[in-house]
Every structure is written in C-alpha cells, then in structure tokens.
Design a protein around this motif. Structure first.
Motif, PDB file in Angstrom:
ATOM      1  N   LEU A 305      82.454  27.312  72.276  1.00  0.00           N
ATOM      2  CA  LEU A 305      82.007  28.402  71.420  1.00  0.00           C
ATOM      3  C   LEU A 305      82.066  29.714  72.191  1.00  0.00           C
ATOM      4  N   SER A 306      82.571  30.753  71.539  1.00  0.00           N
ATOM      5  CA  SER A 306      82.622  32.054  72.187  1.00  0.00           C
ATOM      6  C   SER A 306      82.838  33.136  71.141  1.00  0.00           C
ATOM      7  N   LEU A 307      82.047  34.191  71.238  1.00  0.00           N
ATOM      8  CA  LEU A 307      82.288  35.362  70.405  1.00  0.00           C
ATOM      9  C   LEU A 307      83.331  36.211  71.123  1.00  0.00           C
ATOM     10  N   GLU A 308      84.555  36.108  70.664  1.00  0.00           N
ATOM     11  CA  GLU A 308      85.669  36.743  71.352  1.00  0.00           C
ATOM     12  C   GLU A 308      85.838  38.208  70.994  1.00  0.00           C
ATOM     13  N   ARG A 309      85.376  38.591  69.801  1.00  0.00           N
ATOM     14  CA  ARG A 309      85.681  39.941  69.335  1.00  0.00           C
ATOM     15  C   ARG A 309      84.479  40.554  68.621  1.00  0.00           C
ATOM     16  N   VAL A 310      84.196  41.808  68.971  1.00  0.00           N
ATOM     17  CA  VAL A 310      83.166  42.587  68.285  1.00  0.00           C
ATOM     18  C   VAL A 310      83.774  43.926  67.889  1.00  0.00           C
ATOM     19  N   ARG A 311      83.626  44.260  66.619  1.00  0.00           N
ATOM     20  CA  ARG A 311      84.069  45.550  66.102  1.00  0.00           C
ATOM     21  C   ARG A 311      82.879  46.213  65.405  1.00  0.00           C
ATOM     22  N   PHE A 312      83.030  47.471  65.033  1.00  0.00           N
ATOM     23  CA  PHE A 312      81.973  48.145  64.274  1.00  0.00           C
ATOM     24  C   PHE A 312      82.580  49.233  63.406  1.00  0.00           C
ATOM     25  N   THR A 313      81.902  49.526  62.302  1.00  0.00           N
ATOM     26  CA  THR A 313      82.336  50.587  61.392  1.00  0.00           C
ATOM     27  C   THR A 313      81.163  50.999  60.519  1.00  0.00           C
ATOM     28  N   SER A 314      81.078  52.309  60.232  1.00  0.00           N
ATOM     29  CA  SER A 314      81.867  53.419  60.741  1.00  0.00           C
ATOM     30  C   SER A 314      80.944  54.331  61.532  1.00  0.00           C
ATOM     31  N   PRO A 315      81.418  54.883  62.633  1.00  0.00           N
ATOM     32  CA  PRO A 315      80.603  55.843  63.369  1.00  0.00           C
ATOM     33  C   PRO A 315      80.771  57.255  62.803  1.00  0.00           C
ATOM     34  N   HIS A 316      79.902  58.136  63.230  1.00  0.00           N
ATOM     35  CA  HIS A 316      79.999  59.556  62.883  1.00  0.00           C
ATOM     36  C   HIS A 316      80.410  60.306  64.148  1.00  0.00           C
ATOM     37  N   PRO A 317      81.426  61.143  64.087  1.00  0.00           N
ATOM     38  CA  PRO A 317      81.903  61.811  65.304  1.00  0.00           C
ATOM     39  C   PRO A 317      80.811  62.549  66.079  1.00  0.00           C
ATOM     40  N   ALA A 318      79.866  63.169  65.370  1.00  0.00           N
ATOM     41  CA  ALA A 318      78.840  63.965  66.043  1.00  0.00           C
ATOM     42  C   ALA A 318      77.955  63.112  66.945  1.00  0.00           C
ATOM     43  N   GLY A 319      77.772  61.855  66.582  1.00  0.00           N
ATOM     44  CA  GLY A 319      76.871  61.006  67.347  1.00  0.00           C
ATOM     45  C   GLY A 319      77.563  60.061  68.307  1.00  0.00           C
ATOM     46  N   PHE A 320      78.864  60.249  68.487  1.00  0.00           N
ATOM     47  CA  PHE A 320      79.601  59.342  69.367  1.00  0.00           C
ATOM     48  C   PHE A 320      79.469  59.832  70.810  1.00  0.00           C
ATOM     49  N   THR A 321      78.632  59.148  71.574  1.00  0.00           N
ATOM     50  CA  THR A 321      78.192  59.641  72.880  1.00  0.00           C
ATOM     51  C   THR A 321      78.820  58.846  74.030  1.00  0.00           C
ATOM     52  N   PRO A 322      78.785  59.395  75.259  1.00  0.00           N
ATOM     53  CA  PRO A 322      79.382  58.712  76.414  1.00  0.00           C
ATOM     54  C   PRO A 322      78.827  57.312  76.660  1.00  0.00           C
ATOM     55  N   ASN A 323      77.538  57.089  76.369  1.00  0.00           N
ATOM     56  CA  ASN A 323      76.993  55.751  76.624  1.00  0.00           C
ATOM     57  C   ASN A 323      77.589  54.694  75.687  1.00  0.00           C
ATOM     58  N   VAL A 324      77.953  55.111  74.476  1.00  0.00           N
ATOM     59  CA  VAL A 324      78.619  54.182  73.557  1.00  0.00           C
ATOM     60  C   VAL A 324      80.019  53.861  74.064  1.00  0.00           C
ATOM     61  N   ILE A 325      80.725  54.874  74.525  1.00  0.00           N
ATOM     62  CA  ILE A 325      82.079  54.669  75.056  1.00  0.00           C
ATOM     63  C   ILE A 325      82.029  53.747  76.276  1.00  0.00           C
ATOM     64  N   LYS A 326      81.051  53.963  77.141  1.00  0.00           N
ATOM     65  CA  LYS A 326      80.904  53.127  78.329  1.00  0.00           C
ATOM     66  C   LYS A 326      80.610  51.679  77.939  1.00  0.00           C
ATOM     67  N   ALA A 327      79.752  51.488  76.927  1.00  0.00           N
ATOM     68  CA  ALA A 327      79.439  50.129  76.466  1.00  0.00           C
ATOM     69  C   ALA A 327      80.682  49.453  75.907  1.00  0.00           C
ATOM     70  N   MET A 328      81.515  50.211  75.197  1.00  0.00           N
ATOM     71  CA  MET A 328      82.758  49.651  74.673  1.00  0.00           C
ATOM     72  C   MET A 328      83.670  49.205  75.808  1.00  0.00           C
ATOM     73  N   ARG A 329      83.765  50.026  76.832  1.00  0.00           N
ATOM     74  CA  ARG A 329      84.648  49.707  77.967  1.00  0.00           C
ATOM     75  C   ARG A 329      84.130  48.516  78.763  1.00  0.00           C
ATOM     76  N   ASP A 330      82.822  48.431  78.966  1.00  0.00           N
ATOM     77  CA  ASP A 330      82.254  47.464  79.898  1.00  0.00           C
ATOM     78  C   ASP A 330      81.865  46.133  79.264  1.00  0.00           C
ATOM     79  N   THR A 331      81.847  46.058  77.949  1.00  0.00           N
ATOM     80  CA  THR A 331      81.468  44.813  77.275  1.00  0.00           C
ATOM     81  C   THR A 331      82.738  44.047  76.939  1.00  0.00           C
ATOM     82  N   PRO A 332      82.909  42.845  77.476  1.00  0.00           N
ATOM     83  CA  PRO A 332      84.226  42.186  77.422  1.00  0.00           C
ATOM     84  C   PRO A 332      84.742  41.840  76.042  1.00  0.00           C
ATOM     85  N   ASN A 333      83.847  41.716  75.054  1.00  0.00           N
ATOM     86  CA  ASN A 333      84.348  41.328  73.728  1.00  0.00           C
ATOM     87  C   ASN A 333      84.346  42.470  72.715  1.00  0.00           C
ATOM     88  N   ILE A 334      84.074  43.709  73.162  1.00  0.00           N
ATOM     89  CA  ILE A 334      84.232  44.855  72.263  1.00  0.00           C
ATOM     90  C   ILE A 334      85.708  45.211  72.194  1.00  0.00           C
TER      91      ILE A 334
END
Length: 521
Positions: A305-334
């Motif tokens: 068993l493994s959750l291979e993929r995580v996606r999300f929708t929809s973000p708002h450009p104004a609230g898209f912050t560096p910590n979210v981008i970092k979490a996307m980069r560092d979390t293996p299944n995003i």
C-alpha cells in the motif's frame, strides 16, 4: 422491484465529489447505480439525479429545457423520479420549483442537503400516495356531482369538495424541497461511492470567503469552513488502506485552508498557524508514501500500500506562499502539477473582478514556483470579455499567456450571472467582440499547448493507469491515464499486461494537442 439511480454531474471537481457522496447515500438506500440512462427510465423505481452547476448564465435555461424533456419521459415511465441538486438548486431555491415544468421534478436539494435525500424521497412517496387517494376521491365526487346535478345545495357542496381534492393533488405533485443556507455538518460524515478504486477526491474545506465580482460560489456554497487536519488525514489513511494510490485535495480556495475555524469551531490543528496550515497538510500527506513499509499493513490481496500521488485544486494566486512551494518540493508524493487561476492579465480588469493580486504579482509567483520546481506543469483559468474589458486589457491577457506558457488553459466567455456584482455592471461587452477575443485567445493557447505536447516526444512519463477510454482505445488496445504532471496519456497495451491501477513508465511516441500516446518501457 428494480431500484436504480443515474447521476448527471455538471461543473467542477467539487460537484464531482458531491456526486460521489450522493452515490454513497443512494447505495445505502438499496439503489444500484447505472450509467445507462434507459435502464433508469425503465426501472420499477428509478431516480434520475442532476447535480447542477450555476457558474454559467445559460446553465439554468439548459436545465429547465432538460427538465421539460424528462417530464415527457416520465409520462410514459411511471417508475421514474427526478431529483435536482447542487449549486443551481441552491441558487434558485423555490423559484426552481415554480419554473420547472409541472410534474418534472420530484425532489430539490441544496449543496448542504445531500444527507436529506432519503427523507425527501420518502416524503415524495407519501405525497404521491396521497395524490392517488385524492384522485380516486375526486373521481367519485365527479360521479356523485353528475348524479345530483339537479340538487343545487348538494352540487355546491360537492363542487367545493372536488376543488379541495384538486388542490391536494396539485400540492402532492409539487417537488419536496430542502435547502439550507449554511453548512451544519461537514459532508465527510456521509457515505461515499468513489468513481475510481485508485484515485479519490478529498474535501479539505467547503465554501469561499473571496468576493470575486463574477462568482456565484459564495452564495451557493456559503462561507469557508475547514476540516481539522487530523480528520483529513484519517480519511486519506482509510483510502490508502482500501488501495487508493492518488488523492486530490479539494477546496474552493485550498491555500486559504486554516485561516478560518474548522467545522468543530477550533483551529485545524493545535499549534499550527493559519499561515502554515495548508503547507503542513501537504507535508503530512507524505507519511502515506510507502505505507506498507512503515506500518506493515497490506492490501486485501497482500499487495503493498502506498499513496503515490497527491494533487490539490484550486489555489488562489494571492495566497500561494513560499512555504507551500517548499512543501510541494519536499513531500515525495506531491505531484509537479498546479492549477493557478489567472482570470485576466489586465490589472484594471483584475481590480474590477476584485481579485487580490495584479499581473506582476502573478508572474512573480509563477517565476518563484518554477525556480523551486522546474518541471512543474501549470494550468489556468481565463475569462474573456469581462465588463469594461478594452482591447488593451485583452492584449495584456495574451501577453501573460506568452510569458507563462501554460500547459493548458480553461477559457471562458464571460456571461452575466444573476446575483453577482458583475452581472449588474453597465459596460457589458457585445457578444461578437467577446467571441472574437475568445477565438484569438484560444488559438494562441492551443498553439502553446501543442508545442508543449510536442516537446514530450521521446520523454519518459510515469502514468497512473485509469481505464480504457473511448472506441479508439478499444480498437487500438490502449488504456489511458495521467502522468505525474497531469497530462492525459494513452498507453499501447497489445498484450493486455497493464491493468487499471498500475503505475507504469511510458515513452511518448506521438503527441496530439490534448493527449499523448506512448509505449510502456
């Protein structure tokens, strides 16, 4: 007695997930799902459910026309009932019951009333039984009236009685309605029947606190309510244990998650600030990658068993912050895919839309994201012909398209939506101008999209296999699925070795504007 239901889903991913909840409710009621509409027409007890969308102006007109057709079908199929739910039902409320063709709709439920479907169906059943009794009584009253036509006093009394019975029949034939204005319980408590055993939608919030002038969503979905992080993770863990390999986190504005109290009146997680809530949730999803190796638990057939993929929708450009981008980069299944709604490249139009960013900010966000996740595929939404949009404004939108090079864009011609601020604006754009601009924008974006597709030839993509597509897939022995960056890929499978749910490496051998074809490596 055959009890069948059919769901017609209109609109966004949130509506798709609502339909999965509706399906879960119907399954618990003992109804069986069918994707063949004639089967539900001919069932002894059939329910045709329309889960509506209210984003476009002509959605209502199409709905009422469709209901007129269903009314005619119902007249020759006595076992068929029709239910209307979703955003259009929430927005139109009782007006829908008045405008819908007589006897065409049996129940109407709002966006917050999916759990009320069973009691609405039962109420309709009781009402119809009363109508039948009233019809029989009315027939007897007519016979008696005919017999006593010479007795004026008796005739007057029987006429009044017959009129009362007709009123009862008319009332019984009206739809049963339940529409509440605010969410009382988060819909995760409802049963659910997922469209796919391998991919699932998970709501993390409902409603929206933005005030975009063109949007009806806050009116039909209400203010934003967030689920506690622990509750979301519990649902995801249950899905992983059932064999799901991909989840998509849903919200009208997912990166506003955590800024409002959760459904239990508390912050979404102890010690997590609103600014960090969404990034924290993304990071926590990483714990389900390689779930078997971490917990020892296996699937029903002993599979890992493994959750291979995580996606999300929809973000708002104004609230898209560096910590979210970092979490996307560092979390293996995003996954390296992102839907970032632009709406317009013109600052004056964005201001009129009450979008809380400007084109420079949007471009800076895109640049920041790509500097951290270079291989990311970015899609967007664009509205053409918003009230007051000039040729310069439209050109500004084209300029942003050229700079960003979106993988794909969902493009819309602006249309008046009653109940929105933009709908009352005086400087509406003539349709012929809107159409011309739309065609020009679509041509440009299609060229950008196709160029990006051609760049994929000979590249290797990992594809989560879904199922066979249409007739071409069947004829060419292909399956379809999505790459990590969200592209639709048809996979040659002549030996039948690849199965739905597999994740396979595919080498792209052919590119079309909106799909790719590849061979398994």
């Amino acid at each position: 007695m055959s009890k069948l239901y059919y769901i017609e889903t209109l609109g966004c991913a949130m509506n798709v997930h609502d339909s999965e909840r509706i399906a879960g409710v119907m399954d618990e009621l003992g109804y069986a799902h069918t994707e063949i509409v004639d089967e539900v027409y001919n069932a002894d007890d059939g329910l045709y459910i329309i889960n509506t969308c209210s984003v476009r102006e002509n959605a209502a007109d199409k709905l009422y026309g469709h209901l007129g057709i269903l009314k005619t079908i119902k007249e020759s199929h006595p076992g068929l009932k029709v239910a209307v739910g979703g955003c259009q039902a929430q927005n139109d409320k009782e007006y829908m019951a008045k405008r819908a063709p007589n006897k065409s709709v049996d129940i109407i439920f709002g966006t917050h009333n999916i759990g009320s479907i069973p009691k609405l169906l039962e109420a309709k059943k009781v009402a119809l039984e009363k109508a039948k009794l009233a019809e029989k009584a009315s027939e007897k009253a007519s016979e008696k009236l005919s017999e006593n036509s010479s007795d004026n006093n008796s005739s007057s009394s029987e006429i009044k009685s017959k009129r009362a019975l007709k009123r009862l029949i008319n009332t019984a034939n009206k739809p049963q309605i339940e529409i509440i204005g605010e969410l009382r319980d988060f819909p995760s408590y409802l049963p659910v029947s997922y469209d796919s055993p391998y991919s699932a939608l998970v709501s993390i919030s409902v409603g929206c606190n933005e005030t975009c002038t063109y949007c009806i969503v806050p009116s039909v979905r209400g203010v934003e309510i967030d689920r506690p992080i622990a509750e979301v993770l519990d649902e995801i863990e249950g899905l992983v244990k059932s064999g799901v390999k991909e989840v998509t986190l849903l919200g009208q504005n997912v990166n506003a998650y955590g800024f409002k109290l959760s459904s239990n009146g508390e912050p979404v997680a102890p010690g997590v600030s609103p600014e960090d809530a969404f990034a924290t949730l993304l990071s926590e999803c990483g714990q389900f990658k390689d779930y078997t190796s971490k917990t020892g638990e296996r699937g029903a057939n002993g599979e890992n068993l493994s959750l291979e993929r995580v996606r999300f929708t929809s973000p708002h450009p104004a609230g898209f912050t560096p910590n979210v981008i970092k979490a996307m980069r560092d979390t293996p299944n995003i996954m390296p895919s992102l839907h970032m709604p632009l709406q317009s490249g013109s600052d004056s139009v964005l201001k009129a839309m009450k979008r809380s960013y400007r084109s420079r900010i949007f471009l800076e966000k895109i640049e920041m994201i790509r500097s951290v996740i270079p291989n990311i595929a970015i899609t967007t939404d664009i509205i053409v012909g918003f009230p007051g949009e000039t040729e310069e404004d439209f050109q500004a939108t084209l300029d942003v398209l050229k700079k960003v090079q979106f993988t794909f864009a969902y493009t819309f011609q602006y249309s008046i939506r009653p109940g929105t601020i933009a709908g009352d604006m005086v400087d509406q754009i003539p349709h012929d101008i809107v159409q011309r601009r739309f065609d020009e924008l679509l041509k440009l974006q299609n060229e950008i999209t196709y160029k990006g597709q051609l760049d994929q030839i000979d590249k290797i993509h990992k594809v989560l296999v879904d199922k066979q597509g249409g007739k071409k897939d069947s004829a060419n022995q292909r399956l379809k699925g999505r790459s990590e960056d969200g592209r639709l890929i048809h996979i040659n499978n002549p030996d039948g070795i690849i199965k739905p749910g597999d994740i396979v490496e595919v080498k792209i051998v052919h590119a079309a504007p909106f799909h790719l074809i590849g061979d398994p490596v």
